[in-house]
Enzyme design. Structure first.
Site, PDB file in Angstrom:
ATOM      1  N   ALA A 133      -2.781  -3.728  -6.943  1.00 20.38           N
ATOM      2  CA  ALA A 133      -3.777  -3.459  -5.847  1.00 20.38           C
ATOM      3  C   ALA A 133      -2.722  -2.965  -4.855  1.00 20.38           C
ATOM      4  O   ALA A 133      -1.492  -3.106  -4.714  1.00 20.38           O
ATOM      5  CB  ALA A 133      -4.419  -4.871  -5.222  1.00 20.38           C
ATOM      6  N   GLY A 179      -3.321  -6.322 -10.062  1.00 24.99           N
ATOM      7  CA  GLY A 179      -4.797  -5.726 -10.374  1.00 24.99           C
ATOM      8  C   GLY A 179      -4.634  -4.767 -11.273  1.00 24.99           C
ATOM      9  O   GLY A 179      -5.928  -4.643 -11.861  1.00 24.99           O
ATOM     10  N   GLU A 204      -5.178  -6.686 -14.553  1.00 33.60           N
ATOM     11  CA  GLU A 204      -6.709  -7.379 -14.070  1.00 33.60           C
ATOM     12  C   GLU A 204      -7.701  -6.399 -14.785  1.00 33.60           C
ATOM     13  O   GLU A 204      -8.659  -6.833 -15.345  1.00 33.60           O
ATOM     14  CB  GLU A 204      -6.756  -7.916 -12.894  1.00 33.60           C
ATOM     15  CG  GLU A 204      -5.741  -8.971 -12.784  1.00 33.60           C
ATOM     16  CD  GLU A 204      -5.706  -9.621 -11.205  1.00 33.60           C
ATOM     17  OE1 GLU A 204      -5.436  -8.816 -10.381  1.00 33.60           O
ATOM     18  OE2 GLU A 204      -5.984 -10.746 -11.016  1.00 33.60           O
ATOM     19  N   GLU A 225       2.144 -11.406  -8.462  1.00 32.24           N
ATOM     20  CA  GLU A 225       1.331 -11.854  -7.214  1.00 32.24           C
ATOM     21  C   GLU A 225       2.299 -12.854  -6.455  1.00 32.24           C
ATOM     22  O   GLU A 225       2.574 -12.947  -5.156  1.00 32.24           O
ATOM     23  CB  GLU A 225      -0.123 -12.249  -7.477  1.00 32.24           C
ATOM     24  CG  GLU A 225      -1.021 -11.102  -7.724  1.00 32.24           C
ATOM     25  CD  GLU A 225      -1.317 -10.880  -8.944  1.00 32.24           C
ATOM     26  OE1 GLU A 225      -0.274 -11.177  -9.897  1.00 32.24           O
ATOM     27  OE2 GLU A 225      -2.079  -9.947  -9.447  1.00 32.24           O
TER      28      GLU A 225
HETATM   29  N1  CAA Z   1       0.710  -0.554  -3.836  1.00 38.45           N
HETATM   30  C1  CAA Z   1       1.045   0.492  -2.973  1.00 38.45           C
HETATM   31  N2  CAA Z   1       2.005   1.319  -3.280  1.00 38.45           N
HETATM   32  C2  CAA Z   1       2.753   1.086  -4.377  1.00 38.45           C
HETATM   33  C3  CAA Z   1       2.326   0.042  -5.311  1.00 38.45           C
HETATM   34  C4  CAA Z   1       1.431  -0.872  -4.664  1.00 38.45           C
HETATM   35  N3  CAA Z   1       1.156  -1.897  -5.653  1.00 38.45           N
HETATM   36  N4  CAA Z   1       3.095   0.206  -6.448  1.00 38.45           N
HETATM   37  C5  CAA Z   1       4.052   1.012  -6.134  1.00 38.45           C
HETATM   38  N5  CAA Z   1       3.836   1.802  -4.988  1.00 38.45           N
HETATM   39  C6  CAA Z   1       4.265   3.000  -4.378  1.00 38.45           C
HETATM   40  C7  CAA Z   1       5.643   2.801  -3.960  1.00 38.45           C
HETATM   41  O1  CAA Z   1       5.606   2.251  -2.442  1.00 38.45           O
HETATM   42  C8  CAA Z   1       6.092   3.831  -3.808  1.00 38.45           C
HETATM   43  O2  CAA Z   1       5.730   4.851  -2.682  1.00 38.45           O
HETATM   44  P1  CAA Z   1       6.707   5.531  -1.792  1.00 38.45           P
HETATM   45  O3  CAA Z   1       7.584   6.675  -2.802  1.00 38.45           O
HETATM   46  O4  CAA Z   1       6.050   6.213  -0.841  1.00 38.45           O
HETATM   47  O5  CAA Z   1       7.945   4.770  -1.187  1.00 38.45           O
HETATM   48  C9  CAA Z   1       5.819   4.571  -5.021  1.00 38.45           C
HETATM   49  O6  CAA Z   1       4.649   3.750  -5.563  1.00 38.45           O
HETATM   50  C10 CAA Z   1       6.749   4.637  -6.296  1.00 38.45           C
HETATM   51  O7  CAA Z   1       7.029   3.084  -6.287  1.00 38.45           O
HETATM   52  P2  CAA Z   1       8.472   2.631  -6.557  1.00 38.45           P
HETATM   53  O8  CAA Z   1       9.472   3.629  -5.800  1.00 38.45           O
HETATM   54  O9  CAA Z   1       8.697   1.258  -6.211  1.00 38.45           O
HETATM   55  O10 CAA Z   1       8.932   2.761  -8.227  1.00 38.45           O
HETATM   56  P3  CAA Z   1       9.851   2.148  -8.950  1.00 38.45           P
HETATM   57  O11 CAA Z   1       9.826   2.829 -10.351  1.00 38.45           O
HETATM   58  O12 CAA Z   1      11.265   1.851  -8.430  1.00 38.45           O
HETATM   59  O13 CAA Z   1       9.273   0.548  -9.276  1.00 38.45           O
HETATM   60  C11 CAA Z   1       7.137  -0.919  -9.734  1.00 38.45           C
HETATM   61  C12 CAA Z   1       8.052   0.502  -9.893  1.00 38.45           C
HETATM   62  C13 CAA Z   1       8.324  -1.971 -10.365  1.00 38.45           C
HETATM   63  C14 CAA Z   1       5.876  -0.577 -10.212  1.00 38.45           C
HETATM   64  C15 CAA Z   1       7.314  -1.099  -8.325  1.00 38.45           C
HETATM   65  O14 CAA Z   1       6.723   0.009  -7.539  1.00 38.45           O
HETATM   66  C16 CAA Z   1       6.558  -2.252  -7.848  1.00 38.45           C
HETATM   67  O15 CAA Z   1       6.992  -3.405  -8.020  1.00 38.45           O
HETATM   68  N6  CAA Z   1       5.448  -2.233  -7.385  1.00 38.45           N
HETATM   69  C17 CAA Z   1       4.595  -3.138  -7.108  1.00 38.45           C
HETATM   70  C18 CAA Z   1       3.935  -3.911  -8.194  1.00 38.45           C
HETATM   71  C19 CAA Z   1       3.016  -5.271  -7.620  1.00 38.45           C
HETATM   72  O16 CAA Z   1       3.450  -6.102  -7.070  1.00 38.45           O
HETATM   73  N7  CAA Z   1       1.571  -5.402  -7.876  1.00 38.45           N
HETATM   74  C20 CAA Z   1       0.948  -6.308  -7.657  1.00 38.45           C
HETATM   75  C21 CAA Z   1       0.330  -6.008  -6.391  1.00 38.45           C
HETATM   76  S1  CAA Z   1      -0.524  -7.348  -5.811  1.00 38.45           S
HETATM   77  C22 CAA Z   1      -2.228  -7.406  -6.721  1.00 38.45           C
HETATM   78  O17 CAA Z   1      -2.371  -6.752  -7.360  1.00 38.45           O
HETATM   79  C23 CAA Z   1      -3.137  -8.452  -6.120  1.00 38.45           C
HETATM   80  C24 CAA Z   1      -4.218  -8.815  -6.911  1.00 38.45           C
HETATM   81  O18 CAA Z   1      -4.394  -9.388  -8.018  1.00 38.45           O
HETATM   82  C25 CAA Z   1      -5.593  -8.193  -6.364  1.00 38.45           C
END
Ligand code: CAA
Length: 261
Positions: free
Chosen positions: A68, A113, A116, A136
């Site tokens: 998400a 998500g 999911e 999460e």
């Molecule tokens: N939401 C919004 N933006 C996101 C994102 C997310 N879930 N995941 C990545 N991005 C964005 C980053 O903010 C970044 O943007 P900027 O360049 O503007 O800073 C861009 O995508 C690239 O990401 P990274 O620089 O972090 O890339 P990386 O290769 O270093 O890492 C990653 C990749 C491990 C996937 C890391 O981005 C990450 O951990 N992302 C979050 C993953 C996460 O926690 N997902 C769960 C969300 S909660 C959820 O989904 C709840 C639910 O069940 C409904």
């Protein structure tokens, strides 16, 4: 087909492809993207020439969907959180109940998500570079789009709890060992493999395919008796033109030409 902002949809005669198209945010799923996914599915299912199946994937070579979209989370609160979760569940359930099969082509990160959404699809084919997980708890959250419900179904309670409680990210090969994905293939043959599977399914009887999806989903629906549903489906298929054609083709040693009636 409508031109969407956050996803791309392409339909050829037999296969529809939905591509989540927010590569700069690793295809993170915001409210609008999820709404568009639901609308795209409705449009595909209402096409006069309904395709045999759908491939759902992410744009770029890094992510299927990194979860998400986290940007607005800090301001959502209790009601906002519940609404977001409800919206995701409604749309993802629609994918799970699609009468034509949906394959998640997992081409990179499928987290939170994102995983999911892939779990709401009927089949999951991953590329070797794919990574999956439910992070999460790291963010102070439970999953919101049904990972606590679908993950134990796919990989059992113990392994599901392990992934949910540790927030660990796993590689595609481990996901295959756990039964979370159907197959792992080279990244450059991911689409080709999904097309091949949908072409196989597309050669089978459409009515039977729809009823198989319905009956398997019924197994997991506490409001339904899956055995009863299967009896109904069996009767319905037995009464179909597809059954007449399928059995005739078998007897006449030729390829069946199904119409889905
Ligand atoms: N939401 C919004 N933006 C996101 C994102 C997310 N879930 N995941 C990545 N991005 C964005 C980053 O903010 C970044 O943007 P900027 O360049 O503007 O800073 C861009 O995508 C690239 O990401 P990274 O620089 O972090 O890339 P990386 O290769 O270093 O890492 C990653 C990749 C491990 C996937 C890391 O981005 C990450 O951990 N992302 C979050 C993953 C996460 O926690 N997902 C769960 C969300 S909660 C959820 O989904 C709840 C639910 O069940 C409904």
């Amino acid at each position: 087909m409508t031109k969407f902002e956050n996803i791309e949809v392409a339909v050829d005669a037999k296969i529809a492809t939905i591509t989540i198209n927010r590569p700069k945010a690793l295809n993170a799923l915001n409210y609008e993207t999820i709404e568009e996914l639901g609308n795209a599915l409705d449009e595909i299912l209402n096409l006069e020439n309904r395709p045999a199946g759908i491939i759902l994937t992410g744009s770029g070579d890094k992510a299927f969907a990194a979860g998400a979209d986290l940007k607005k989370f800090p301001e959502l609160g209790f009601e906002g959180g519940k609404q977001l979760s409800k919206q995701g569940n409604e749309v993802f359930n629609k994918f799970e109940n699609s009468p034509i099969p949906v394959i998640a082509a997992i081409n990179g990160f499928a987290l939170g998500g994102g995983l999911e959404l892939a779990m709401a699809c009927h089949l999951r084919i991953a590329s070797f570079n794919a990574k999956m997980g439910q992070p999460e708890a790291k963010l102070g959250l439970t999953p919101g789009y049904a990972a606590t419900q679908r993950l134990p179904r796919y990989i059992g309670k113990a392994q599901a709890l392990y992934l949910l409680l540790t927030a660990e990210m796993i590689k595609a090969e481990r996901a295959l060992e756990l039964g979370l994905v159907n197959e792992v293939v080279e990244a450059d043959s991911l689409r080709e493999r999904c097309v091949e599977i949908l072409n196989t399914i597309g050669g089978l009887a459409p009515l039977a395919i729809t009823e198989i999806i319905r009956c398997v989903n019924a197994y997991y629906d506490p409001k339904l008796d899956g055995y009863e549903e299967e009896v109904e489906s069996f009767g319905k298929c037995m009464d179909s033109k597809d059954l007449q054609e399928g059995v005739s083709a078998f007897m006449e040693k030729r390829k069946a030409n199904f119409t889905g009636e």
